[in-house]
Design a protein around this motif. Structure first.
Motif, mmCIF file in Angstrom:
data_model
loop_
_atom_site.group_PDB
_atom_site.id
_atom_site.type_symbol
_atom_site.label_atom_id
_atom_site.label_comp_id
_atom_site.label_asym_id
_atom_site.label_seq_id
_atom_site.Cartn_x
_atom_site.Cartn_y
_atom_site.Cartn_z
ATOM 1 N N SER A 102 0.738 -1.098 0.122
ATOM 2 C CA SER A 102 -0.056 -0.113 0.111
ATOM 3 C C SER A 102 1.057 1.265 0.012
ATOM 4 N N ALA A 103 0.226 2.382 -0.006
ATOM 5 C CA ALA A 103 0.989 3.714 0.104
ATOM 6 C C ALA A 103 1.414 3.835 1.617
ATOM 7 N N THR A 139 -2.316 8.327 0.811
ATOM 8 C CA THR A 139 -3.458 8.310 0.027
ATOM 9 C C THR A 139 -4.520 9.176 0.567
ATOM 10 N N GLU A 189 1.090 4.438 -4.017
ATOM 11 C CA GLU A 189 1.574 3.196 -4.012
ATOM 12 C C GLU A 189 2.859 2.937 -4.980
ATOM 13 N N PHE A 197 -3.934 -1.749 -4.865
ATOM 14 C CA PHE A 197 -4.983 -0.642 -5.422
ATOM 15 C C PHE A 197 -5.160 -0.124 -6.689
ATOM 16 N N ARG A 223 -10.968 2.594 -2.285
ATOM 17 C CA ARG A 223 -10.474 2.608 -0.874
ATOM 18 C C ARG A 223 -10.120 1.265 -0.360
ATOM 19 N N GLY A 224 -8.986 0.899 0.174
ATOM 20 C CA GLY A 224 -8.604 -0.260 1.030
ATOM 21 C C GLY A 224 -8.357 -1.311 -0.069
ATOM 22 N N GLY A 225 -8.472 -1.197 -1.335
ATOM 23 C CA GLY A 225 -8.208 -2.369 -2.255
ATOM 24 C C GLY A 225 -7.187 -2.898 -2.473
ATOM 25 N N SER A 226 -5.913 -2.629 -1.705
ATOM 26 C CA SER A 226 -4.846 -3.285 -1.913
ATOM 27 C C SER A 226 -4.926 -4.823 -1.461
HETATM 28 N N1 ASP Z 1 -3.662 3.223 -0.251
HETATM 29 C C1 ASP Z 1 -5.050 2.955 -0.594
HETATM 30 C C2 ASP Z 1 -5.832 3.474 0.680
HETATM 31 O O1 ASP Z 1 -5.591 3.848 1.647
HETATM 32 C C3 ASP Z 1 -5.456 1.334 -0.765
HETATM 33 C C4 ASP Z 1 -4.992 0.443 0.381
HETATM 34 O O2 ASP Z 1 -4.119 1.033 1.298
HETATM 35 O O3 ASP Z 1 -5.437 -0.558 0.434
HETATM 36 O O4 ASP Z 1 -6.984 3.144 0.269
#
Ligand code: ASP
Length: 452
Positions: free
Chosen positions: A34-35, A40, A123, A189, A203-206
């Motif tokens: 992820s970042a 993000t 990312e 992501f 969001r949260g797609g990693s």
């Molecule tokens: N960096 C993206 C987010 O904060 C994806 C992830 O971390 O899953 O949503």
């Protein structure tokens, strides 16, 4: 192995994950990052600034992002043959970021495509730096671009993956990236449509990226490294005394994620189910903890309540049929409208002339209510929250309803629903009572229990 934002937040965190990767080199891991945590969010803020901010604010924000990543390079990598290319990577990505956002600001227009490119930069920054760092640490790591292998439709900001395309492009892309390497690193992501144009998974797609890559390469297991030691009986930030669950089924995990548990992205389970690959949720700050293994339902998965999850910001819409249309026609019309606005409905309770529906407030409420009012009387209840008790066969366990609702006699319960899967009992309460009720229920269901 997927490392979330907190697992790569700063140099000590990245040093920790180096050890975890090194321990698994025999298995040639595919690494998804992820970042860095918070980046993000900053990039989303940058997108806002493109529309409502000034050039100066944009330049300042980009330079603070550049500084944070440059500091990371300097603290992690001392050998110039690795640090110089890493600095160049950071310069290049931040240069593009600045150019994109200043152009959007000038034009007063931010297309979804530009936004997807901007929010993907976090990312690309983290994966480039960690790639150089691992090589500097003598872990031969190849770099792969997720846009070449995570293919989605053209829903730019929340792409729907094309699983067939992914299954064929992931192995080829990973192979091409590093035949003779010990590991390959890529971005979570980030994705692209079938023409190679930028999209993202939402969001949260990693987590989702990691499980799709796991599926495509028939991985032995998918490790999701985060900052909690596995999936807990409830959210430790809201509830006292939660504990980690050692094993849960794919279905339980999917239901928990869908009904508000924050540990995994809700779509993560599906690719793993396709190939029956266990997912482990592990804590990168406490790698010795066994975490949670998510796997196919079997005798190893016990029955009973496993977790309490919640959605904090729920609206209940009560819809009363006013026209003389039959029940079927009425329900059809109602769901057509929710479908039209792409608003996922959570709980539904129906009687002949009335439907009650819960949904998360996503800003489309006014339009929906206006359309529903064309054929029904509407009563909207705001400031509600939804609680779900989840676990294998939870709806069939004798006394479970008494246990749950007997402990909440002093509270108003608005709707109760049990999922068809039999693993979920959900209900709606006043939002200001959420924490109180979660704690009472957690005590009632999990206190004095042995480990799962
Ligand atoms: N960096 C993206 C987010 O904060 C994806 C992830 O971390 O899953 O949503």
């Amino acid at each position: 192995m997927k490392f979330g934002g907190t697992s790569v937040a700063d140099p000590p965190a990245v040093r920790r994950i180096r050890g975890l990767i090194r321990d698994r080199l025999g298995k040639r891991p595919a690494i998804v990052v992820s970042a860095l945590s918070g980046v993000t969010d900053a990039l989303y803020r940058l997108c806002e600034m493109c529309m409502n901010g000034s050039e100066r604010e944009i330049t300042e924000l980009v330079s603070s992002i550049r500084d944070r990543h440059m500091n990371m390079v300097h603290e992690l990598i001392s050998a110039p043959e690795y640090s110089l290319p890493a600095e160049e990577d950071v310069e290049k990505i931040c240069g593009e970021l600045e150019l994109l956002s200043l152009s959007a600001c000038h034009l007063g227009e931010l297309s979804d495509r530009t936004k997807a490119k901007i929010i993907s930069c976090g990312e690309y920054l983290s994966s480039r730096i960690i790639h150089r760092y691992l090589n500097a640490e003598r872990i031969r790591t190849a770099f792969a671009d997720a846009r070449k292998m995570i293919i989605t439709d053209d829903e730019i900001l929340k792409g729907n993956p094309d699983m067939d395309a992914i299954c064929s492009s992931v192995p080829a892309t990973l192979r091409e990236a590093g035949e003779d390497c010990d590991a390959v690193i890529t971005q979570g992501f980030v994705s692209s449509d079938s023409h190679g144009h930028a999209t993202v998974l939402g969001r949260g797609g990693s987590d989702y990226t990691a499980s799709m890559i796991g599926m495509a390469i028939n991985a032995e297991e998918i490790e999701i490294w985060t900052d909690v030691d596995g999936v807990h009986t409830s959210d430790p930030r809201k509830v006292k005394g939660t504990r980690s669950l050692s094993h849960i089924s794919f279905e339980e995990a999917a239901e928990m994620a869908h009904f508000g548990a924050k540990v995994l992205h809700p779509s993560t389970i599906e690719p793993a189910i396709r190939k029956n690959i266990p997912i482990k949720v592990l804590n990168s700050m406490k790698p010795e903890a066994s975490g949670t293994t998510i796997l196919q339902d079997s005798y190893a998965i016990s029955s009973g309540a496993k977790s309490i999850s919640c959605k904090e910001n729920i609206i209940v819409i009560n819809i009363f049929s006013t026209k003389m249309i039959n029940t079927f026609g009425f329900l059809n019309k109602v769901f057509e409208i929710f479908g039209k606005y792409h608003v996922p409905v959570d709980l539904i309770s129906t009687s002949e002339a009335n439907v009650s529906i819960t949904l998360e407030n996503n800003g489309k409420l006014d339009e929906i209510v206006r359309e529903l009012s064309g054929f029904a009387e509407i009563r909207v209840e705001n400031d509600k929250a939804q609680i779900s008790v989840i676990g294998k066969e939870v709806t069939n366990i004798k006394g479970m309803f008494r246990k749950i609702f007997g402990s909440l006699l002093d509270y108003k319960i608005y709707m109760i629903s049990q999922g068809a899967s039999g693993i979920n009992i959900s209900f709606v309460i006043d939002r200001n009572k959420l924490h109180e009720i979660m704690n009472i229920l957690h005590k009632e269901l999990f206190e004095n229990e042995g480990s799962n």
